[in-house]
Design a protein around this motif. Sequence first.
Motif, mmCIF file in Angstrom:
data_model
loop_
_atom_site.group_PDB
_atom_site.id
_atom_site.type_symbol
_atom_site.label_atom_id
_atom_site.label_comp_id
_atom_site.label_asym_id
_atom_site.label_seq_id
_atom_site.Cartn_x
_atom_site.Cartn_y
_atom_site.Cartn_z
ATOM 1 N N THR A 135 69.856 5.058 22.363
ATOM 2 C CA THR A 135 69.351 5.613 23.632
ATOM 3 C C THR A 135 68.379 6.797 22.978
ATOM 4 O OG1 THR A 135 71.215 5.393 24.822
ATOM 5 C CG2 THR A 135 69.626 7.085 25.480
ATOM 6 N N LYS A 165 65.848 9.962 23.072
ATOM 7 C CA LYS A 165 65.503 11.371 23.695
ATOM 8 C C LYS A 165 64.676 11.233 24.981
ATOM 9 C CE LYS A 165 65.759 13.827 19.587
ATOM 10 N NZ LYS A 165 65.028 14.698 18.420
ATOM 11 N N LYS A 166 64.220 10.222 25.368
ATOM 12 C CA LYS A 166 63.400 9.712 26.531
ATOM 13 C C LYS A 166 64.198 8.992 27.440
ATOM 14 C CE LYS A 166 58.760 10.977 25.288
ATOM 15 N NZ LYS A 166 57.359 10.292 25.108
ATOM 16 N N ASN A 167 65.616 8.596 26.994
ATOM 17 C CA ASN A 167 66.320 7.869 27.774
ATOM 18 C C ASN A 167 66.202 6.236 27.878
ATOM 19 O OD1 ASN A 167 68.318 9.754 28.294
ATOM 20 N ND2 ASN A 167 67.312 10.653 29.856
ATOM 21 N N GLN A 168 65.185 5.853 26.946
ATOM 22 C CA GLN A 168 65.056 4.559 26.663
ATOM 23 C C GLN A 168 66.244 3.934 25.810
ATOM 24 O OE1 GLN A 168 61.226 5.112 24.509
ATOM 25 N NE2 GLN A 168 60.395 3.768 25.951
ATOM 26 N N GLN A 169 66.459 2.701 26.188
ATOM 27 C CA GLN A 169 67.776 1.844 25.650
ATOM 28 C C GLN A 169 67.312 0.672 24.797
ATOM 29 O OE1 GLN A 169 70.887 1.822 28.350
ATOM 30 N NE2 GLN A 169 71.518 3.941 27.983
#
Length: 84
Positions: free
Chosen positions: A26, A28-32
């Motif tokens: 994950t 810091k921009k909440n992309q997984q």
Amino acid sequence: MVKNISCQAHDYFEIVCMRRSLIKVTTKKNQQYHGVASDIELIEKQEYLNIIEGNDIRQVLLSNVKKLEAVGNSPEQHNFSMAW
């Protein structure tokens, strides 16, 4: 500007690559990203984690990772979760 990560964090990235672990990352921009950790690559003085997702290779800048999870691996002791 090049951002560095801690030596401890780098060790965890190296471990999952060495074991070719199933991981979930994950940013810091909440992309997984989900896949197999394959390598750490240096590109223009910045380190990227290569993740194999199906037939694709995703590159994630190590300094952008806020959480690394090794999940679904055997033996069970190879599974962990680290957040920065």
